[in-house]
Motif scaffolding. Sequence first.
Motif, PDB file in Angstrom:
ATOM      1  N   UNK A 148       0.827  -1.203   0.000  1.00 42.51           N
ATOM      2  CA  UNK A 148       0.000   0.000   0.000  1.00 42.51           C
ATOM      3  C   UNK A 148       0.865   1.259   0.000  1.00 42.51           C
ATOM      4  N   UNK A 149       1.880   1.263   0.841  1.00 40.81           N
ATOM      5  CA  UNK A 149       2.764   2.427   0.905  1.00 40.81           C
ATOM      6  C   UNK A 149       3.477   2.633  -0.437  1.00 40.81           C
ATOM      7  N   UNK A 150       3.938   1.547  -1.024  1.00 40.50           N
ATOM      8  CA  UNK A 150       4.622   1.643  -2.305  1.00 40.50           C
ATOM      9  C   UNK A 150       3.698   2.216  -3.384  1.00 40.50           C
ATOM     10  N   UNK A 151       2.467   1.741  -3.413  1.00 41.30           N
ATOM     11  CA  UNK A 151       1.506   2.222  -4.402  1.00 41.30           C
ATOM     12  C   UNK A 151       1.151   3.685  -4.177  1.00 41.30           C
ATOM     13  N   UNK A 152       0.930   4.080  -2.919  1.00 40.66           N
ATOM     14  CA  UNK A 152       0.607   5.484  -2.631  1.00 40.66           C
ATOM     15  C   UNK A 152       1.734   6.413  -3.064  1.00 40.66           C
ATOM     16  N   UNK A 153       2.983   5.983  -2.806  1.00 38.60           N
ATOM     17  CA  UNK A 153       4.124   6.829  -3.148  1.00 38.60           C
ATOM     18  C   UNK A 153       4.382   6.866  -4.650  1.00 38.60           C
ATOM     19  N   UNK A 154       3.972   5.810  -5.367  1.00 42.18           N
ATOM     20  CA  UNK A 154       4.215   5.767  -6.808  1.00 42.18           C
ATOM     21  C   UNK A 154       3.392   6.807  -7.556  1.00 42.18           C
ATOM     22  N   UNK A 155       2.207   7.102  -7.065  1.00 44.48           N
ATOM     23  CA  UNK A 155       1.366   8.087  -7.726  1.00 44.48           C
ATOM     24  C   UNK A 155      -0.087   7.921  -7.361  1.00 44.48           C
ATOM     25  N   UNK A 156      -0.933   8.889  -7.731  1.00 42.18           N
ATOM     26  CA  UNK A 156      -2.358   8.789  -7.403  1.00 42.18           C
ATOM     27  C   UNK A 156      -3.055   7.662  -8.155  1.00 42.18           C
ATOM     28  N   UNK A 157      -2.519   7.300  -9.322  1.00 44.85           N
ATOM     29  CA  UNK A 157      -3.033   6.180 -10.105  1.00 44.85           C
ATOM     30  C   UNK A 157      -1.842   5.350 -10.569  1.00 44.85           C
ATOM     31  N   UNK A 158      -1.931   4.034 -10.424  1.00 44.59           N
ATOM     32  CA  UNK A 158      -0.851   3.124 -10.813  1.00 44.59           C
ATOM     33  C   UNK A 158      -1.434   2.048 -11.717  1.00 44.59           C
ATOM     34  N   UNK A 159      -0.667   1.665 -12.741  1.00 43.61           N
ATOM     35  CA  UNK A 159      -1.084   0.585 -13.630  1.00 43.61           C
ATOM     36  C   UNK A 159      -0.560  -0.743 -13.096  1.00 43.61           C
ATOM     37  N   UNK A 160      -1.455  -1.709 -12.892  1.00 46.81           N
ATOM     38  CA  UNK A 160      -1.076  -3.037 -12.432  1.00 46.81           C
ATOM     39  C   UNK A 160      -0.876  -3.934 -13.651  1.00 46.81           C
ATOM     40  N   UNK A 161       0.364  -4.229 -13.967  1.00 49.69           N
ATOM     41  CA  UNK A 161       0.688  -4.967 -15.184  1.00 49.69           C
ATOM     42  C   UNK A 161       0.053  -6.352 -15.202  1.00 49.69           C
ATOM     43  N   UNK A 162       0.042  -7.011 -14.071  1.00 46.58           N
ATOM     44  CA  UNK A 162      -0.435  -8.401 -14.027  1.00 46.58           C
ATOM     45  C   UNK A 162      -1.903  -8.519 -14.402  1.00 46.58           C
ATOM     46  N   UNK A 163      -2.709  -7.514 -14.014  1.00 47.82           N
ATOM     47  CA  UNK A 163      -4.151  -7.611 -14.201  1.00 47.82           C
ATOM     48  C   UNK A 163      -4.703  -6.668 -15.262  1.00 47.82           C
ATOM     49  N   UNK A 164      -3.869  -5.773 -15.783  1.00 44.31           N
ATOM     50  CA  UNK A 164      -4.358  -4.844 -16.788  1.00 44.31           C
ATOM     51  C   UNK A 164      -5.416  -3.911 -16.246  1.00 44.31           C
ATOM     52  N   UNK A 165      -5.203  -3.434 -15.030  1.00 48.22           N
ATOM     53  CA  UNK A 165      -6.165  -2.535 -14.394  1.00 48.22           C
ATOM     54  C   UNK A 165      -5.417  -1.415 -13.679  1.00 48.22           C
ATOM     55  N   UNK A 166      -6.163  -0.394 -13.320  1.00 46.47           N
ATOM     56  CA  UNK A 166      -5.596   0.724 -12.582  1.00 46.47           C
ATOM     57  C   UNK A 166      -5.779   0.496 -11.081  1.00 46.47           C
TER      58      UNK A 166
END
Length: 431
Positions: A58-76
């Motif tokens: 969760x911390x990694x995703x929050x720091x990466x940006x307000x929206x992150x692309x999840x490569x494994x699932x093809x979703x935001x």
Amino acid sequence: MIFKTANADAAAPVPAPAPVPAPAPVPAPHTAPSHDPVPSLADDPFSLANLADPYPLHQKLREAGPVVWLEKYGSYAVTRYEPVYEILTDFETYISGGGLGPADRRKSAEWRRAGILESDPPTHTAMRRGLSKVVSPSSVRRLRAEFEPPARELVQELVARGSFDVVADLAEVYPLQVFPDAVGIPQDGRENLLPYGSMAFNAFGPRNEVYAEAFRNEAAVSAWVLENCERRNLRPGGFGAGIWEVADEGGITADEAALLVRALLSAGVDTTVTGIGNTLLCLARNPDQWEKLRANPNLAKFAVDEALRLESPFQMFHRTAAVDSMIDGVLIPADSKILLFMGAANRDPRKWGDNADSFDLDRSASGHVAFGMGLHQCVGQPIARLEIELVLQALAGSAERIELTSEPVPQIHNVLHAFSSIPVRVVPAGG
């Protein structure tokens, strides 16, 4: 590894469900649309490690940006509080009818029919209005007199024992005693409610090994739920019978009534079990906050909200973009799946301050999104709050201290954050 029953407010299964598919092979990575300036990560939020301990990701995703692309699932993925809140409250742009899981249920078959959680207006409006007639502030207030004695008796018995498991001896016992009574279903076979909730909520994740384990006894569990939520088997005067009365008045259809009875039953058990366990874990880990609660039992309501924020039972689910939209400058194309992390939003320092990862009864946690927000905010949450509050008050009045005797064991679940064992020792008040 422990795969154990968990919970949810979900739609009901069809009478003859299709066979449960085997866990799907790992898909090839998806590439984010080239026009979106969005970070792309290979991390899997549904890996066993991340399900057991989601907060580092969760911390990694929050720091990466307000929206992150999840490569494994093809979703935001959206983890920060403000955009999560925005998506939850904009039901026209970000719809539920595409399903709460990674697949678009408008385009693929699901094991259950869409119920109140996975519907949009006008269907959702009629179902929610019908449920609100039954689960109202006045009906919840009446439950206190019925729910309080069983909570007090069970807690006194456990405190006298000196040590017990919060999950097995309390959290999984009390809700299965009082809430099905309120719905009006028979006593025999209530042990099926936990695996039913586990199926309903694990279906909001991918078809992985966690899903497969949850559905291991699907046929027998579904058959019991379908049979015992039939109108003829519901006790007059209960919530279940009340929902059918709304159907008699023409407010909802008979099919919608059946879905609502089963959805209410699963939601009223599973998330409450998790909420009781997670709340008592927070207090056992923070003896200074336990002392505050004992000194002022009226803080129980604040303790419930703070625990729901910090250790949110419902961690994540999907929405579907109905049209092209923008989230913090990122273009989200129509039909995109968006994975909302309520558990991450509830720990976002931008909203909750630098101590967002701590349990603090002095905090105002009333804005948390543990029960959703907006149109789909959980109708039954006052009942869950009442049950957790009554357990806390009974325990605060009976036990001077509550201490962990060993580390709690995580429960591996696709969308709920729960524990399969929380062993504690208690010192009786005045002991």
